[in-house]
Scaffold this motif. Sequence first.
Motif, PDB file in Angstrom:
ATOM      1  N   GLN B  93       1.370  -1.707   0.348  1.00  0.00           N
ATOM      2  CA  GLN B  93      -0.648   0.047   0.177  1.00  0.00           C
ATOM      3  C   GLN B  93       0.830   1.275  -0.167  1.00  0.00           C
ATOM      4  O   GLN B  93       1.766   1.133  -0.279  1.00  0.00           O
ATOM      5  N   LEU B  94       0.123   2.085   0.255  1.00  0.00           N
ATOM      6  CA  LEU B  94       1.181   3.346   0.869  1.00  0.00           C
ATOM      7  C   LEU B  94       1.449   3.760   1.981  1.00  0.00           C
ATOM      8  O   LEU B  94       1.832   4.825   1.727  1.00  0.00           O
ATOM      9  N   TRP B 277       0.067  11.146  -1.569  1.00  0.00           N
ATOM     10  CA  TRP B 277       1.389  10.267  -1.617  1.00  0.00           C
ATOM     11  C   TRP B 277       2.555  10.837  -2.154  1.00  0.00           C
ATOM     12  O   TRP B 277       3.524  10.879  -1.214  1.00  0.00           O
ATOM     13  N   GLY B 278       2.541  11.954  -3.189  1.00  0.00           N
ATOM     14  CA  GLY B 278       4.309  12.011  -3.504  1.00  0.00           C
ATOM     15  C   GLY B 278       4.550  13.816  -2.697  1.00  0.00           C
ATOM     16  O   GLY B 278       5.895  13.939  -2.573  1.00  0.00           O
ATOM     17  N   GLY B 279       3.576  14.060  -2.182  1.00  0.00           N
ATOM     18  CA  GLY B 279       4.177  15.276  -1.748  1.00  0.00           C
ATOM     19  C   GLY B 279       4.965  15.488   0.009  1.00  0.00           C
ATOM     20  O   GLY B 279       6.088  16.092  -0.118  1.00  0.00           O
ATOM     21  N   GLY B 280       5.717  14.031   0.067  1.00  0.00           N
ATOM     22  CA  GLY B 280       6.619  13.633   0.382  1.00  0.00           C
ATOM     23  C   GLY B 280       8.155  13.895  -0.745  1.00  0.00           C
ATOM     24  O   GLY B 280       8.891  14.338   0.202  1.00  0.00           O
ATOM     25  N   ALA B 281       7.661  14.157  -1.881  1.00  0.00           N
ATOM     26  CA  ALA B 281       8.956  14.756  -2.361  1.00  0.00           C
ATOM     27  C   ALA B 281       9.625  15.676  -2.248  1.00  0.00           C
ATOM     28  O   ALA B 281      10.825  16.578  -2.535  1.00  0.00           O
ATOM     29  N   LYS B 306       1.921   8.289   4.255  1.00  0.00           N
ATOM     30  CA  LYS B 306       1.671   7.978   3.349  1.00  0.00           C
ATOM     31  C   LYS B 306       3.633   7.897   3.350  1.00  0.00           C
ATOM     32  O   LYS B 306       4.723   7.107   4.192  1.00  0.00           O
ATOM     33  N   MET B 307       4.662   8.570   2.262  1.00  0.00           N
ATOM     34  CA  MET B 307       5.806   8.225   1.875  1.00  0.00           C
ATOM     35  C   MET B 307       6.252   9.109   2.977  1.00  0.00           C
ATOM     36  O   MET B 307       7.757   8.022   3.414  1.00  0.00           O
ATOM     37  N   LEU B 308       6.641   9.438   3.847  1.00  0.00           N
ATOM     38  CA  LEU B 308       7.200  10.052   5.266  1.00  0.00           C
ATOM     39  C   LEU B 308       7.320   8.927   6.557  1.00  0.00           C
ATOM     40  O   LEU B 308       8.235   9.409   7.461  1.00  0.00           O
ATOM     41  N   GLY B 309       5.862   8.195   7.034  1.00  0.00           N
ATOM     42  CA  GLY B 309       5.725   7.427   7.644  1.00  0.00           C
ATOM     43  C   GLY B 309       5.211   7.562   8.793  1.00  0.00           C
ATOM     44  O   GLY B 309       5.364   7.501  10.009  1.00  0.00           O
ATOM     45  N   ALA B 310       4.425   8.733   9.512  1.00  0.00           N
ATOM     46  CA  ALA B 310       3.997   8.903  10.596  1.00  0.00           C
ATOM     47  C   ALA B 310       2.941   8.501  10.391  1.00  0.00           C
ATOM     48  O   ALA B 310       2.069   8.052   9.496  1.00  0.00           O
ATOM     49  N   PRO B 311       2.881   7.941  11.868  1.00  0.00           N
ATOM     50  CA  PRO B 311       1.566   6.643  11.943  1.00  0.00           C
ATOM     51  C   PRO B 311       0.251   7.314  11.856  1.00  0.00           C
ATOM     52  O   PRO B 311      -0.625   8.493  11.033  1.00  0.00           O
ATOM     53  N   LEU B 312      -0.767   6.399  11.368  1.00  0.00           N
ATOM     54  CA  LEU B 312      -2.393   6.701  10.437  1.00  0.00           C
ATOM     55  C   LEU B 312      -3.061   7.819  11.279  1.00  0.00           C
ATOM     56  O   LEU B 312      -3.030   6.848  12.631  1.00  0.00           O
ATOM     57  N   ALA B 471       5.460  -0.527  -3.623  1.00  0.00           N
ATOM     58  CA  ALA B 471       5.505   1.631  -3.132  1.00  0.00           C
ATOM     59  C   ALA B 471       6.146   1.298  -1.915  1.00  0.00           C
ATOM     60  O   ALA B 471       6.376   0.357  -1.077  1.00  0.00           O
ATOM     61  N   LEU B 472       7.824   2.251  -2.234  1.00  0.00           N
ATOM     62  CA  LEU B 472       8.415   2.353  -1.479  1.00  0.00           C
ATOM     63  C   LEU B 472       7.772   3.467  -0.517  1.00  0.00           C
ATOM     64  O   LEU B 472       7.363   4.371  -0.660  1.00  0.00           O
ATOM     65  N   HIS B 473       8.415   3.523   0.695  1.00  0.00           N
ATOM     66  CA  HIS B 473       8.494   4.688   0.997  1.00  0.00           C
ATOM     67  C   HIS B 473       9.710   4.786   2.414  1.00  0.00           C
ATOM     68  O   HIS B 473      10.665   3.803   2.749  1.00  0.00           O
TER      69      HIS B 473
END
Lengths: 501, 501
Positions: B93-94, B277-281, B306-312, B471-473
């Motif tokens: 997933q993302l 999703w892409g905001g991490g960039a 998502k990409m940055l890995g903060a808790p849901l 999907a990488l993160h």
Amino acid sequence: MENMAHENPEVDDEVIVELLLKEITELVIDQGLLSGKALKEDRVTNFVHPEKLKKLVDLSLGDSPLSHGEIFELCKRAVEYSVRTNHPKFLNQLYHGADPVGLAGAWLSEALNTNLYTYEVAPFFMMVEHEVLAHLRNFIGWEDGDGIFTPGGSLANMYGMVLARFNKFPEVKTKGMGNIGELVAFTSQEGHYSILKAAHWIGLGTDNLVMVASDSSGRMIPAELENKIVKALEQKKVPYFVNATAGTTVFGAFDPLEPLAFICKKYDLWLHVDAAWGGGALVSQKHRSLMQGIEMVDSVAWNLHKMLGAPLQCSAFLTKHTNVFHRCNSASATYLFQTDKYYDMRYDTGDKSIQCGRKVDAFKLWLMWKARGNRGLEKMVDNAFECSKYFTRQLSLRPGFRLVIAEPSCTNVCFWYIPPRWRNSPESPEWWGKLSKVAPAIKKRMVEKGSLMVSYQPLVHKNMVNFFRLALHCQPPPTHEDMDFVLNEIERLGRDLDNIH
Amino acid sequence: MENMAHENPEVDDEVIVELLLKEITELVIDQGLLSGKALKEDRVTNFVHPEKLKKLVDLSLGDSPLSHGEIFELCKRAVEYSVRTNHPKFLNQLYHGADPVGLAGAWLSEALNTNLYTYEVAPFFMMVEHEVLAHLRNFIGWEDGDGIFTPGGSLANMYGMVLARFNKFPEVKTKGMGNIGELVAFTSQEGHYSILKAAHWIGLGTDNLVMVASDSSGRMIPAELENKIVKALEQKKVPYFVNATAGTTVFGAFDPLEPLAFICKKYDLWLHVDAAWGGGALVSQKHRSLMQGIEMVDSVAWNLHKMLGAPLQCSAFLTKHTNVFHRCNSASATYLFQTDKYYDMRYDTGDKSIQCGRKVDAFKLWLMWKARGNRGLEKMVDNAFECSKYFTRQLSLRPGFRLVIAEPSCTNVCFWYIPPRWRNSPESPEWWGKLSKVAPAIKKRMVEKGSLMVSYQPLVHKNMVNFFRLALHCQPPPTHEDMDFVLNEIERLGRDLDNIH
């Protein structure tokens, strides 16, 4: 490239990351943050003004990482400058402390970081949500039905408004609101503001949300509803939705569901019940009659984080209709909801949601319900009701306090405090004008002292100036001693306000 | 009545409640549930079918309470039958594992059970949210602006659609969609399905959401957008909103924001960017050019979970407009947003929200950002991009793998696996029909084995049969070793699928 875990040794070192979680656990325990574990000397709040807080803690984010020790210091500051919702004197809102078993559930699901949309990614939690929703529907009196957990009661109410619209006009999903006439929804004067916000968001417009008058206790008047429906029909508008409230925000009034249900049936309207607050009464044999007729309605919003004390947020949207919910909201995204999977895909319920990612709020509720059983929760609800009756009785015995409504239905009690020298003065408009300043002045003092938090508000449509609203709940269980403290403290803080202008 | 804490000694005893939290902490640590701490022998998932799970664990809720020991056993079952999102082989997933420092922040704010709507009830967390939103806007390139944290990107996108509508037609709030013409919104074929769901909810109708064609890499084609706008205008419709995507769900494509912004300016449309999703960039100097022109848009949705890995969940909605957001959503409920308070009420931002109660999602992000700094997060994002490039390169060297798009922009990589004996066969429709069954078959095997989770989907509008999407993160940081494992494992699981029908 090797695993990056060692590039930022201060926080990523295995031992230190584990240490931080252990320290947080100790902090929560030592600081008495668990429900009912506030220390005698704790203040409910340690108030400082916003600009001062900015100076006390460096909130800024920048290029460089902080050390583990600095991070833990920030956690301590967060506790120091946060309100103690678990304190028995935090009686300010309809939420309060988190049930500690529920909190354990929240911590575990946070660690698992599960997103609830398919059985594939959330097998255990998906089954738990199905089970909890069915259990809640049982309390309403529905053997069948559908539902979902939503991030708060406002969105649960919006689910109701959207589902009702789709049920009557399925073409709205594709065509929009252009060709289905001028829809009208109804709520009472005391209904929650989320209905107003939703009326804007869903494209109805707040002018098309008709306010129905309430009686002196804050209950919607059924005859008034029928009048408003007839009037809308005469104006060639299309009535489609009624929001009844079970436990209004301020008075805790319960709209009379049975007569409302008959009216809705007569005119073919969807009856939704915003039981965000009062839903808690459903688990009590003694008090569930407040919601007589609940099984006749179409949908219900019930916030388990309110009266029952589940950790924030825990809001169920429930409907007795089995075949319309999924059709209403589905978008059938193929990257999530494949149709060629290896298991029974009826358990993939995410497509019913307006969210894509969704937290597993059901689990914390499930765990605390397992720990308490229906009986345990029932006792806690009964205790909250009993304490509100005790408070009401004690208040009526004291000079200087006046109830806003004589017999509160729910566990909220609304009242004025009148400073000594005004008590025998004629109650002129000027007198009321002065009284309106008393609650804010006492509130300021209680917050600065940190001894107590009780909210206040005016009620303009009832022509009532600022009064206090106490709100009782399950976590921490209120006691008679707490109730006496509230009355004593308001007297202490307000007795010299005779000269307020 | 005395405090009820002793009525249910099994779970309410002070020592036992604290014990449960400590045990949860130990469970999380011992079971390797922290990001990157999955044990070598751990399975990503321990799959059982839904009906079997019901037999393995008693999910039912009833009258009686369970003991502390039974509750802890249930927690262990929850872990056993949940998917390990923190496992390096959960690439499905993302979202993925939670940043452990972010998790510490989540635990603390769960314990404090704070609701974010006024400074009065949430002083520390309210200031933190202001700070975090300003920091995120800085990355977009806005010195000023407004925003809020929302429960997920779908709702953040809906905020954009509603705010755009109010900005152009403020009367929609009171009058509804009746008299403002037939509004039309635009998104690309690759856009997220939440825009479709929102089109229904806000009363636009999905027919009035115009799909704009994308190029072979999945990017919206600006000339196509302009054509569609012109066509809508010719049909006397009212174009008002464009959703661009920065990091599409399947391909990870970035719509070209600069040309889209010029078109939106020309036709006076609101440009929203779904950068969930892409905001991490944006935090990477190296990759933020993917979003060139982002500072020109009107609003952005950015999921930090998502990409940055903060808790849901941790989803920001951001807008550069300072004066419209509050007016759009406010309902001015007097029981929450009193105007006679004792502090600077500009910090009471809850009335901007469509929710009433709101979790303090900003805090967990703030804490992890403090711990990592911009630089730490940048390194993690760069690592994810680097690993996706490594994976793409390795994949292209292996027979039997085929990329869906040659040069992925983001960290998602889409590909087919072709079993050995088909590799030199003519690619007839029948061949593609058979290939469509490969990914589901491999997926079933990887889940049953528990070794890996990678998602698959078809893409009907591009006429593409089921393919995998990796999907990488950032959490846990992917490694080259993980990438090699994925390719090896798919080969292992799929090499005997030549005879699939």
